[in-house]
Motif scaffolding. Sequence first.
Motif, PDB file in Angstrom:
ATOM      1  N   ALA A 148       0.780  -1.153  -0.038  1.00  0.00           N
ATOM      2  CA  ALA A 148       0.051   0.125  -0.053  1.00  0.00           C
ATOM      3  C   ALA A 148       0.782   1.260  -0.021  1.00  0.00           C
ATOM      4  CB  ALA A 148      -1.168   0.070   1.131  1.00  0.00           C
ATOM      5  N   ARG A 149       1.850   1.210   0.683  1.00  0.00           N
ATOM      6  CA  ARG A 149       2.680   2.423   0.859  1.00  0.00           C
ATOM      7  C   ARG A 149       3.748   2.615  -0.347  1.00  0.00           C
ATOM      8  NH1 ARG A 149       5.644   4.733   6.148  1.00  0.00           N
ATOM      9  NH2 ARG A 149       6.885   6.580   5.159  1.00  0.00           N
ATOM     10  N   PHE A 150       4.398   1.450  -0.799  1.00  0.00           N
ATOM     11  CA  PHE A 150       5.427   1.836  -1.676  1.00  0.00           C
ATOM     12  C   PHE A 150       5.313   0.817  -2.916  1.00  0.00           C
ATOM     13  CE2 PHE A 150       7.285   1.567   2.666  1.00  0.00           C
ATOM     14  CZ  PHE A 150       7.947   2.887   2.548  1.00  0.00           C
ATOM     15  N   GLY A 151       4.095   0.107  -3.062  1.00  0.00           N
ATOM     16  CA  GLY A 151       3.936  -0.702  -4.207  1.00  0.00           C
ATOM     17  C   GLY A 151       4.222  -2.050  -4.359  1.00  0.00           C
ATOM     18  N   GLU A 152       3.601  -2.752  -5.153  1.00  0.00           N
ATOM     19  CA  GLU A 152       3.622  -4.233  -5.320  1.00  0.00           C
ATOM     20  C   GLU A 152       5.196  -4.610  -5.567  1.00  0.00           C
ATOM     21  OE1 GLU A 152       1.649  -6.717  -4.391  1.00  0.00           O
ATOM     22  OE2 GLU A 152       0.073  -5.696  -3.792  1.00  0.00           O
ATOM     23  N   ASP A 153       5.988  -3.851  -6.217  1.00  0.00           N
ATOM     24  CA  ASP A 153       7.165  -4.067  -6.689  1.00  0.00           C
ATOM     25  C   ASP A 153       8.251  -4.092  -5.701  1.00  0.00           C
ATOM     26  OD1 ASP A 153       6.466  -4.305  -9.417  1.00  0.00           O
ATOM     27  OD2 ASP A 153       7.203  -2.482 -10.090  1.00  0.00           O
ATOM     28  N   MET A 154       7.923  -3.240  -4.591  1.00  0.00           N
ATOM     29  CA  MET A 154       8.796  -3.172  -3.407  1.00  0.00           C
ATOM     30  C   MET A 154       8.500  -4.405  -2.667  1.00  0.00           C
ATOM     31  SD  MET A 154      11.069  -1.296  -1.528  1.00  0.00           S
ATOM     32  CE  MET A 154      10.900   0.363  -1.504  1.00  0.00           C
ATOM     33  N   VAL A 155       7.353  -4.965  -2.519  1.00  0.00           N
ATOM     34  CA  VAL A 155       7.171  -6.206  -1.873  1.00  0.00           C
ATOM     35  C   VAL A 155       8.247  -7.431  -2.382  1.00  0.00           C
ATOM     36  CG1 VAL A 155       5.632  -8.046  -1.375  1.00  0.00           C
ATOM     37  CG2 VAL A 155       4.841  -5.650  -1.262  1.00  0.00           C
ATOM     38  N   ASP A 156       7.938  -7.294  -3.864  1.00  0.00           N
ATOM     39  CA  ASP A 156       8.846  -8.333  -4.607  1.00  0.00           C
ATOM     40  C   ASP A 156      10.372  -8.205  -4.110  1.00  0.00           C
ATOM     41  OD1 ASP A 156       6.753  -9.533  -5.540  1.00  0.00           O
ATOM     42  OD2 ASP A 156       6.674  -8.534  -7.576  1.00  0.00           O
ATOM     43  N   ASP A 157      10.836  -6.700  -4.108  1.00  0.00           N
ATOM     44  CA  ASP A 157      12.111  -6.630  -4.119  1.00  0.00           C
ATOM     45  C   ASP A 157      12.672  -6.895  -2.576  1.00  0.00           C
ATOM     46  OD1 ASP A 157      12.122  -5.368  -6.611  1.00  0.00           O
ATOM     47  OD2 ASP A 157      12.198  -3.440  -6.001  1.00  0.00           O
ATOM     48  N   ILE A 158      11.803  -6.406  -1.696  1.00  0.00           N
ATOM     49  CA  ILE A 158      12.162  -6.907  -0.295  1.00  0.00           C
ATOM     50  C   ILE A 158      12.250  -8.442  -0.219  1.00  0.00           C
ATOM     51  CG2 ILE A 158      11.775  -4.684   0.717  1.00  0.00           C
ATOM     52  CD1 ILE A 158       9.443  -5.878   2.302  1.00  0.00           C
ATOM     53  N   ILE A 159      11.543  -9.199  -0.573  1.00  0.00           N
ATOM     54  CA  ILE A 159      11.492 -10.629  -0.446  1.00  0.00           C
ATOM     55  C   ILE A 159      12.685 -11.041  -1.101  1.00  0.00           C
ATOM     56  CG2 ILE A 159      10.329 -12.852  -1.225  1.00  0.00           C
ATOM     57  CD1 ILE A 159       7.721 -11.301  -0.605  1.00  0.00           C
ATOM     58  N   ASP A 160      13.136 -10.762  -2.409  1.00  0.00           N
ATOM     59  CA  ASP A 160      14.096 -11.205  -3.077  1.00  0.00           C
ATOM     60  C   ASP A 160      15.474 -10.965  -2.453  1.00  0.00           C
ATOM     61  OD1 ASP A 160      12.332 -12.260  -5.152  1.00  0.00           O
ATOM     62  OD2 ASP A 160      12.647 -10.431  -6.364  1.00  0.00           O
ATOM     63  N   ALA A 161      15.573  -9.764  -1.788  1.00  0.00           N
ATOM     64  CA  ALA A 161      16.827  -9.273  -1.007  1.00  0.00           C
ATOM     65  C   ALA A 161      16.814 -10.007   0.386  1.00  0.00           C
ATOM     66  CB  ALA A 161      16.900  -7.854  -0.745  1.00  0.00           C
ATOM     67  N   SER A 162      15.884 -10.683   1.024  1.00  0.00           N
ATOM     68  CA  SER A 162      15.930 -11.320   2.127  1.00  0.00           C
ATOM     69  C   SER A 162      16.368 -12.843   1.853  1.00  0.00           C
ATOM     70  CB  SER A 162      14.736 -10.830   2.817  1.00  0.00           C
ATOM     71  OG  SER A 162      14.379  -9.622   3.111  1.00  0.00           O
ATOM     72  N   ASP A 163      16.812 -13.109   2.800  1.00  0.00           N
ATOM     73  CA  ASP A 163      17.340 -14.733   3.106  1.00  0.00           C
ATOM     74  C   ASP A 163      16.136 -15.063   3.708  1.00  0.00           C
ATOM     75  OD1 ASP A 163      18.267 -17.215   2.904  1.00  0.00           O
ATOM     76  OD2 ASP A 163      19.702 -16.851   4.515  1.00  0.00           O
ATOM     77  N   LEU A 164      15.049 -15.909   3.183  1.00  0.00           N
ATOM     78  CA  LEU A 164      13.729 -16.314   3.923  1.00  0.00           C
ATOM     79  C   LEU A 164      13.715 -17.624   3.815  1.00  0.00           C
ATOM     80  CD1 LEU A 164      11.707 -13.368   2.798  1.00  0.00           C
ATOM     81  CD2 LEU A 164      12.671 -13.521   4.829  1.00  0.00           C
ATOM     82  N   PRO A 165      13.897 -18.454   5.002  1.00  0.00           N
ATOM     83  CA  PRO A 165      13.469 -19.631   4.858  1.00  0.00           C
ATOM     84  C   PRO A 165      12.116 -20.070   4.567  1.00  0.00           C
ATOM     85  CG  PRO A 165      14.659 -19.250   7.012  1.00  0.00           C
ATOM     86  CD  PRO A 165      14.428 -18.009   6.257  1.00  0.00           C
TER      87      PRO A 165
END
Length: 180
Positions: free
Chosen positions: A15-32
């Motif tokens: 809502a605040r930064f856009g769907e692309d930001m969601v994808d970007d932070i997931i891709d940038a994070s090491d998430l099990p």
Amino acid sequence: MKGVVFTEFLDFVAARFGEDMVDDIIDASDLPSGGAYTAVGTYSHAEMASLGGALAARSGLPIPALLRDFGEHLSARFAKHYPAFFSRSSELFDFLESIEGHIHVEVRKLYPDAELPSFTIESRAPERLVMLYRSPRHLEALAEGLILGSARQFGVAVRVRHEPLEVSDGEGARFVIERR
């Protein structure tokens, strides 16, 4: 950490930064988990820290400010999805006093494995409430946002300040909430 916090965080980011930001932070994070969350699942706090760090790096905003804003968002979502918690109290300070003795009791019934922070009332006056927050997760800014968002739900203008609190069982803060 319960999945509802993760799903709401990703909704906040979108809502605040856009769907692309969601994808970007997931891709940038090491998430099990791979960034796939369900509201009823339980996930490591480290995943939230990783997502928050990635969001801060990409947005240029400090983590405490992002957590405070997310807390305000989360409070509004809780008020929408769990209105009984809010309608049980007629005013903000009563609501804040009910967190530990009522809200967290009910949350534990729904989610027995939930690892919740603790809130203790240190003092209360008509225009001032002092609340102690304890959690090993160091999410004081999120708690502040939840307090501010709750104040908005009750239509009350408040000033919130917090100071670190050294406690034997983890990190904590003393919140001083004053009506304006």
